[in-house]
Motif scaffolding. Structure first.
Motif, PDB file in Angstrom:
ATOM      1  N   ALA A   1      15.198   0.598 -10.259  1.00  0.00           N
ATOM      2  CA  ALA A   1      15.713  -0.263  -9.345  1.00  0.00           C
ATOM      3  C   ALA A   1      15.399   0.454  -8.026  1.00  0.00           C
ATOM      4  O   ALA A   1      15.683   1.727  -7.689  1.00  0.00           O
ATOM      5  N   GLY A   2      14.921  -0.119  -6.737  1.00  0.00           N
ATOM      6  CA  GLY A   2      14.627   0.332  -5.328  1.00  0.00           C
ATOM      7  C   GLY A   2      13.476   1.089  -5.147  1.00  0.00           C
ATOM      8  O   GLY A   2      13.203   1.479  -3.989  1.00  0.00           O
ATOM      9  N   VAL A   3      12.880   1.180  -6.213  1.00  0.00           N
ATOM     10  CA  VAL A   3      11.552   2.006  -6.244  1.00  0.00           C
ATOM     11  C   VAL A   3      10.287   1.234  -5.598  1.00  0.00           C
ATOM     12  O   VAL A   3       9.946  -0.056  -5.921  1.00  0.00           O
ATOM     13  N   GLY A   4       9.633   1.619  -4.675  1.00  0.00           N
ATOM     14  CA  GLY A   4       8.723   1.079  -3.759  1.00  0.00           C
ATOM     15  C   GLY A   4       9.019   0.580  -2.483  1.00  0.00           C
ATOM     16  O   GLY A   4      10.051   1.187  -1.923  1.00  0.00           O
ATOM     17  N   THR A   5       8.051  -0.071  -1.950  1.00  0.00           N
ATOM     18  CA  THR A   5       8.361  -0.465  -0.503  1.00  0.00           C
ATOM     19  C   THR A   5       8.921  -1.916  -0.446  1.00  0.00           C
ATOM     20  O   THR A   5       8.300  -2.808  -1.000  1.00  0.00           O
ATOM     21  N   LEU A   6      10.215  -2.043   0.188  1.00  0.00           N
ATOM     22  CA  LEU A   6      10.576  -3.512   0.308  1.00  0.00           C
ATOM     23  C   LEU A   6       9.620  -4.313   1.290  1.00  0.00           C
ATOM     24  O   LEU A   6       9.300  -3.843   2.277  1.00  0.00           O
ATOM     25  N   VAL A   7       9.158  -5.473   0.696  1.00  0.00           N
ATOM     26  CA  VAL A   7       8.424  -6.414   1.382  1.00  0.00           C
ATOM     27  C   VAL A   7       9.247  -7.446   2.097  1.00  0.00           C
ATOM     28  O   VAL A   7       8.898  -7.737   3.247  1.00  0.00           O
ATOM     29  N   ALA A   8      10.078  -8.030   1.389  1.00  0.00           N
ATOM     30  CA  ALA A   8      10.833  -9.163   1.798  1.00  0.00           C
ATOM     31  C   ALA A   8      11.836  -9.581   0.894  1.00  0.00           C
ATOM     32  O   ALA A   8      12.163  -8.996  -0.328  1.00  0.00           O
ATOM     33  N   THR A   9      12.987 -10.076   1.438  1.00  0.00           N
ATOM     34  CA  THR A   9      13.984 -10.776   0.563  1.00  0.00           C
ATOM     35  C   THR A   9      13.986 -12.028   0.818  1.00  0.00           C
ATOM     36  O   THR A   9      13.907 -12.717   1.738  1.00  0.00           O
ATOM     37  N   PHE A  10      14.623 -12.682  -0.425  1.00  0.00           N
ATOM     38  CA  PHE A  10      14.750 -14.051  -0.598  1.00  0.00           C
ATOM     39  C   PHE A  10      16.084 -14.511  -0.636  1.00  0.00           C
ATOM     40  O   PHE A  10      16.873 -14.176  -1.501  1.00  0.00           O
ATOM     41  N   THR A  11      16.605 -15.520  -0.032  1.00  0.00           N
ATOM     42  CA  THR A  11      18.057 -16.094  -0.195  1.00  0.00           C
ATOM     43  C   THR A  11      17.758 -17.742  -0.441  1.00  0.00           C
ATOM     44  O   THR A  11      17.113 -18.293   0.617  1.00  0.00           O
ATOM     45  N   GLU A  12      18.253 -18.151  -1.503  1.00  0.00           N
ATOM     46  CA  GLU A  12      18.490 -19.638  -1.621  1.00  0.00           C
ATOM     47  C   GLU A  12      19.038 -20.339  -0.393  1.00  0.00           C
ATOM     48  O   GLU A  12      19.931 -20.021  -0.043  1.00  0.00           O
ATOM     49  N   GLY A  13      18.138 -21.294   0.057  1.00  0.00           N
ATOM     50  CA  GLY A  13      18.717 -22.276   1.239  1.00  0.00           C
ATOM     51  C   GLY A  13      18.171 -21.643   2.654  1.00  0.00           C
ATOM     52  O   GLY A  13      17.973 -22.179   3.493  1.00  0.00           O
ATOM     53  N   ARG A  14      17.861 -20.213   2.612  1.00  0.00           N
ATOM     54  CA  ARG A  14      17.239 -19.482   3.697  1.00  0.00           C
ATOM     55  C   ARG A  14      15.732 -19.265   3.734  1.00  0.00           C
ATOM     56  O   ARG A  14      15.182 -18.989   4.727  1.00  0.00           O
ATOM     57  N   GLY A  15      15.234 -18.968   2.473  1.00  0.00           N
ATOM     58  CA  GLY A  15      13.978 -18.650   2.314  1.00  0.00           C
ATOM     59  C   GLY A  15      13.763 -17.399   2.378  1.00  0.00           C
ATOM     60  O   GLY A  15      14.590 -16.373   2.260  1.00  0.00           O
ATOM     61  N   TRP A  16      12.503 -16.867   2.735  1.00  0.00           N
ATOM     62  CA  TRP A  16      12.239 -15.350   3.004  1.00  0.00           C
ATOM     63  C   TRP A  16      12.564 -14.826   4.290  1.00  0.00           C
ATOM     64  O   TRP A  16      12.162 -15.129   5.126  1.00  0.00           O
ATOM     65  N   GLN A  17      12.675 -13.369   4.107  1.00  0.00           N
ATOM     66  CA  GLN A  17      12.660 -12.775   5.405  1.00  0.00           C
ATOM     67  C   GLN A  17      11.890 -11.425   5.043  1.00  0.00           C
ATOM     68  O   GLN A  17      12.198 -10.712   4.137  1.00  0.00           O
ATOM     69  N   ASP A  18      11.003 -11.242   6.096  1.00  0.00           N
ATOM     70  CA  ASP A  18      10.161 -10.066   5.886  1.00  0.00           C
ATOM     71  C   ASP A  18      10.974  -8.815   6.289  1.00  0.00           C
ATOM     72  O   ASP A  18      12.005  -8.940   7.019  1.00  0.00           O
TER      73      ASP A  18
ATOM     74  N   ARG B   1      14.488  -6.389 -13.108  1.00  0.00           N
ATOM     75  CA  ARG B   1      13.281  -5.929 -12.136  1.00  0.00           C
ATOM     76  C   ARG B   1      12.132  -6.431 -12.765  1.00  0.00           C
ATOM     77  O   ARG B   1      11.959  -6.147 -14.173  1.00  0.00           O
ATOM     78  N   THR B   2      11.605  -7.540 -12.353  1.00  0.00           N
ATOM     79  CA  THR B   2      10.499  -8.027 -13.034  1.00  0.00           C
ATOM     80  C   THR B   2       9.057  -7.842 -12.315  1.00  0.00           C
ATOM     81  O   THR B   2       9.193  -8.291 -11.176  1.00  0.00           O
ATOM     82  N   GLY B   3       8.029  -7.771 -12.960  1.00  0.00           N
ATOM     83  CA  GLY B   3       6.639  -7.585 -12.168  1.00  0.00           C
ATOM     84  C   GLY B   3       6.230  -8.815 -11.940  1.00  0.00           C
ATOM     85  O   GLY B   3       6.464  -9.765 -12.491  1.00  0.00           O
ATOM     86  N   ILE B   4       5.800  -8.774 -10.738  1.00  0.00           N
ATOM     87  CA  ILE B   4       5.143  -9.948  -9.971  1.00  0.00           C
ATOM     88  C   ILE B   4       3.643  -9.802  -9.600  1.00  0.00           C
ATOM     89  O   ILE B   4       3.235  -8.933  -9.003  1.00  0.00           O
TER      90      ILE B   4
END
Length: 106
Positions: A88-105, A49-52
């Protein structure tokens, strides 16, 4: 705004996994495995879990994607978390990233 990227780092293809000592008495102490009497734990992957830092969601996504691209991780989840928790899992999920498919909000 503070965002966090959660992802899993798999072991390199030439490695069988990660080994590290488990020592509840001296947490955070780093010593070579050969010099510890602590139980050694083996795992094929490590959760992270890395700060962005990003002022906007697009900025956070860009930074998170760059981090994932330079790691062995193939997917990750971006969370908005003003509490700056490392859990892990704390906060509001914004989006998920999958290699080859990109971001899904979320």
């Amino acid at each position: 705004m503070t965002y966090f990227l959660e992802y899993t780092v798999p072991a390199a293809p030439e490695d069988a996994g990660f080994d590290f000592p488990h020592d509840e008495i001296n947490p955070g102490t780093t010593i070579p495995l050969s010099e510890t009497g602590a139980e050694v734990i083996h795992t094929p992957e490590l959760p992270a879990r890395t700060g962005i830092i990003g002022a906007t969601v697009p900025e956070a996504k860009l930074e998170a994607e760059q981090l994932l691209t330079h790691s062995r991780a193939a997917e990750g989840s971006l969370y908005f978390d003003p509490s700056n928790s490392l859990q892990a899992g704390v906060g509001t999920l914004v989006a998920t990233f999958t290699e080859g498919r990109g971001w899904q909000d979320a």
